[in-house]
Design an enzyme around this catalytic site. Structure first.
Site, mmCIF file in Angstrom:
data_model
loop_
_atom_site.group_PDB
_atom_site.id
_atom_site.type_symbol
_atom_site.label_atom_id
_atom_site.label_comp_id
_atom_site.label_asym_id
_atom_site.label_seq_id
_atom_site.Cartn_x
_atom_site.Cartn_y
_atom_site.Cartn_z
ATOM 1 C CG ASP A 1 27.550 -0.793 40.239
ATOM 2 O OD1 ASP A 1 28.702 -1.208 40.458
ATOM 3 O OD2 ASP A 1 26.535 -1.514 40.268
ATOM 4 C CD GLU B 1 28.054 -6.015 37.907
ATOM 5 O OE1 GLU B 1 29.010 -5.791 38.673
ATOM 6 O OE2 GLU B 1 26.862 -5.887 38.253
ATOM 7 C CD GLU C 1 23.970 -3.428 45.435
ATOM 8 O OE1 GLU C 1 24.724 -4.407 45.575
ATOM 9 O OE2 GLU C 1 23.781 -2.849 44.350
#
Ligand code: GCW
Length: 700
Positions: A368, A396, A294
């Site tokens: 993820d 998240e 990322e």
């Protein structure tokens, strides 16, 4: 009248709980009202003998004092040897069979006196034993005839804070960072000690202070001194400090032209940096690194491998006993390439190439931290590499700090998954524990959900996830239920009429959330910007949620079978075959591995479309059921936390319905199926759900 008022006050004081902020977590040490139990404890605990002197035993003694004073109203004087019966004796002993962090709690006669002895090979072992003993008391267990022996199965049990130096927390939903960088090192907030106490009480022995999307600044002298001050607070509690290392730090703060891991000046820079760190923090744990992931810098920027990068740092730390935790969360965002396969492709070939003090850290699943993922195929695939687990405690993708989701079942689901790497029974847990290959090091990390909120985690029940992570990191054989029961008793009340329904909901909460967010193996269909709320329709530059669900007129799901991306081939044959075959693939992973026709007959007898809709509806129903149950629990715990949770459940219910209605309408635009009879169709149009903004949802 006066008398009446007085008794009213008395009644409300005694029978209704009082307001609590949640700050004390599971270390509340509430006064024991039950006279029988209290009397029993008092007769066992008349004296406190502390055999050795050290900062850690002082911490243990202080904790016993807080605990016993709270629960029994007693101040025990510290004595140095056993002279009377009813002594609680704490201290190290040599050559015990409990390793470096284990302990024994034993009812024993010392000089013919009845005692309880808490002992270990090390002070920290004793401290862990003290917390266990206090837990026995908090949960009102019998403390006669004790014969307990405990030892952690995993060596490094670490929290990863994704905390930035400016105070914000990446994916943090409980306020700002608790590290007050501005006032460190001079001002040591009480929170640091309480943080250490909470972690030690569940066996966590390491903390990575800063974000994996790292700032090189955290390695400058200025910040090292601050980190050292935190390390000093944590040390007595057996907690080591780690830092993330930005791979390009030699350029950014070292003035070098390159960060090439094979460059002599770079090698020297990291060596010098490590030497410097150990001057400030003599027991520094090591580095956690996110590289070439990322947009983070890494060895591949110089055409070197991840092993070259990890070994560079490992060599610098090795003389001091430090370790490198190198993350395996890598993927290129290239259309047409199955993201779930990329970490395996990248790392598998590097097996055996990492230095002895390197641990490779994949996430629990290959994409993820989604609400549900199959276990990461790297577990089992790299026998010559020490693989550590990365779980996410912060929610998240699971409703932030708004939704009540107990994560122990998720953690356990992954850890008990059978990789078949060395035949049946080679679970992910065995690989992480390192026993399978007799590795020296083993580790498990949890991305922390801790922030500056008064109750640390935002949602009062999110504390349970921090707690459960620690308990499972110590020993993943423990059941989700037993951990939840301990937590509920210590955090709220021992009242069974509260615990039974709450426990039931906690245990179901993760599956329920999966149902109203991403049932049947769906994943990554949240709002792509915020990661909150539904977004199966979402598109932002470089990302398209459609790639993750691939709904069309025929069906839904991603074909990762041997006919599709062949991600199944990354698993060992027995696992691969099970996932590959539509008939044997567990329904929890169905749409993860298969593109399934809408009219496919599910084991329930329904067709896929109807099953999907049922999942969404039953997920929301269960939140509503919990709301009704919760309302009946009023008065069983303090009004303050009761009220907070009531409000949060109402939010969760609203948002679960948002997920359900938006997702069902969107997928209906492909399936063209009707909402099955008996289920109330969504009241608004798809367009409405697609345009609900976050965090402002006033239109709803
Ligand atoms: O889940 C994603 C998050 C990023 C995070 C990244 C990672 C720290 O959205 O915020 O960055 O994973 O794990 O590196």
């Amino acid at each position: 009248m006066k008398k009446y008022l007085f008794s009213l006050f008395f009644i409300s004081f005694c029978f209704c709980s009082y307001a609590e902020s949640g700050y004390d977590l599971w270390l509340r040490y509430k006064f024991i009202e039950n006279p029988v139990i209290k009397q029993r404890y008092l007769s066992e605990l008349k004296h406190l003998v502390v055999l050795n002197n050290s900062a850690t035993l002082k911490a243990a003694y202080q904790e016993l004092n807080i605990g016993i004073h709270g629960m029994l109203g007693l101040n025990l004087k510290r004595e140095s040897s056993v002279t009377k019966g009813g002594s609680l004796v704490i201290g190290t002993e040599s050559a015990m069979d409990v390793g470096t962090e284990g302990y024994k709690i034993t009812s024993i006669q010392i000089h013919n006196k009845n005692c309880i002895r808490i002992s270990g090979n090390t002070d920290v072992g004793v401290l862990y034993g003290v917390y266990h003993f206090l837990r026995l008391m908090q949960t009102q267990q019998d403390i006669r005839n004790l014969k307990l022996r405990e030892q952690p199965k995993i060596k490094l049990r670490v929290l990863n804070h994704w905390d930035n130096l400016n105070g914000t927390i990446e994916r943090g939903y409980a306020g700002y960072t608790i590290w007050d960088w501005q006032r460190l090192p001079g001002y040591l907030d009480q929170r640091y000690t309480d943080y250490a106490r909470a972690n030690a009480s569940i066996g966590i022995n390491g903390t990575v202070l800063n974000n994996v999307n790292a700032s090189a600044k955290s390695l400058t002298r200025e910040y090292l001194i601050k980190a050292a001050a935190l390390a000093d607070v944590f040390r007595p509690y057996g907690i080591k400090v780690y830092l993330t290392a930005r791979f390009s730090a030699p350029i950014e703060i070292g003035g070098l032209k390159t960060a090439d891991p094979l460059d002599a000046a770079v090698i020297k820079w990291w060596r010098d940096k490590a030497d410097e760190i150990y001057q400030y923090i003599p027991d520094f744990g090591g580095f956690l690194v996110k590289a070439n992931s990322e947009g983070q810098p890494g060895p591949q920027d110089y055409k070197r491998t991840h092993a070259d990068g990890a070994n560079l740092l490992a060599d610098a730390l090795a003389p001091h006993g430090g370790v490198v935790m190198w993350r395996a969360f890598v993927y290129e965002n290239i259309k047409g390439e199955d993201r779930s396969k990329q970490a395996y492709t990248e790392f598998k070939k590097l097996d055996g190439m990492f230095k002895k003090n390197v641990l490779l850290q994949p996430k629990n699943g290959p994409i993820d931290f989604q609400p549900r993922e199959p276990f990461h195929p790297l577990f089992g695939a790299m026998p010559k590499t020490q693989l550590m687990m990365e779980f996410q405690i912060t929610q998240e993708y699971l409703g932030f700090a708004t939704h009540l989701v107990y994560l122990a079942p998720l953690f356990k689901e992954t850890l008990t998954s059978d990789t078949y790497a060395a035949g049946k029974g080679t679970t992910v847990a065995k690989i992480v524990e390192g026993t399978q290959e007799q590795h020296q090091l083993s580790g498990i990390a949890g991305v922390a959900n801790i922030g500056s909120d008064l109750n640390w985690t935002g949602h009062p029940f999110a504390q349970a996830n921090w707690y459960a992570f620690g308990r499972l990191a110590w020993n993943s054989d423990q059941s989700s239920a037993s951990i939840a029961i301990d937590w509920l008793k210590m955090t709220f009340t021992l009242d069974r009429s509260f615990i039974a329904p709450t426990l039931q909901y906690m245990l179901n909460s993760r599956q329920n959330t999966v149902k109203y967010m991403m049932p049947l193996g769906l994943n990554h269909i949240m709002n792509l910007g915020t990661h909150y709320g539904p977004g199966p329709w979402d598109k932002i530059p470089g990302w398209n949620a459609h790639d993750y669900h691939q709904a069309d007129a025929i069906g839904i799901g991603v074909d990762r079978t041997s006919m599709g991306s062949n991600a199944v081939s990354q698993y060992f044959p027995s696992v691969a075959q099970r996932f590959n075959d539509l008939k044997t693939c567990p329904s929890d992973f169905l749409l993860w591995f298969h593109h399934v026709p809408w009219n496919y007959k599910m084991p329930s007898g329904r067709i896929l479309w109807e099953e999907l809709v049922h999942e969404y509806y039953s997920g929301v129903d269960s939140v509503q059921k919990m709301q009704r149950t919760w309302d009946q629990l009023s008065g069983k715990i303090d009004q303050e936390r009761f009220g907070q949770i009531k409000q949060l459940l109402a939010e969760q219910e609203r948002e679960a319905a948002w997920w359900r209605d938006g997702s069902v309408l969107y997928f209906q635009s492909f399936s063209k199926g009707a909402i099955p009879s008996g289920l109330k169709p969504p009241s608004k149009t798809l367009k409405h759900y697609q345009s609900i903004p976050f965090p402002d949802r006033t239109e709803e």
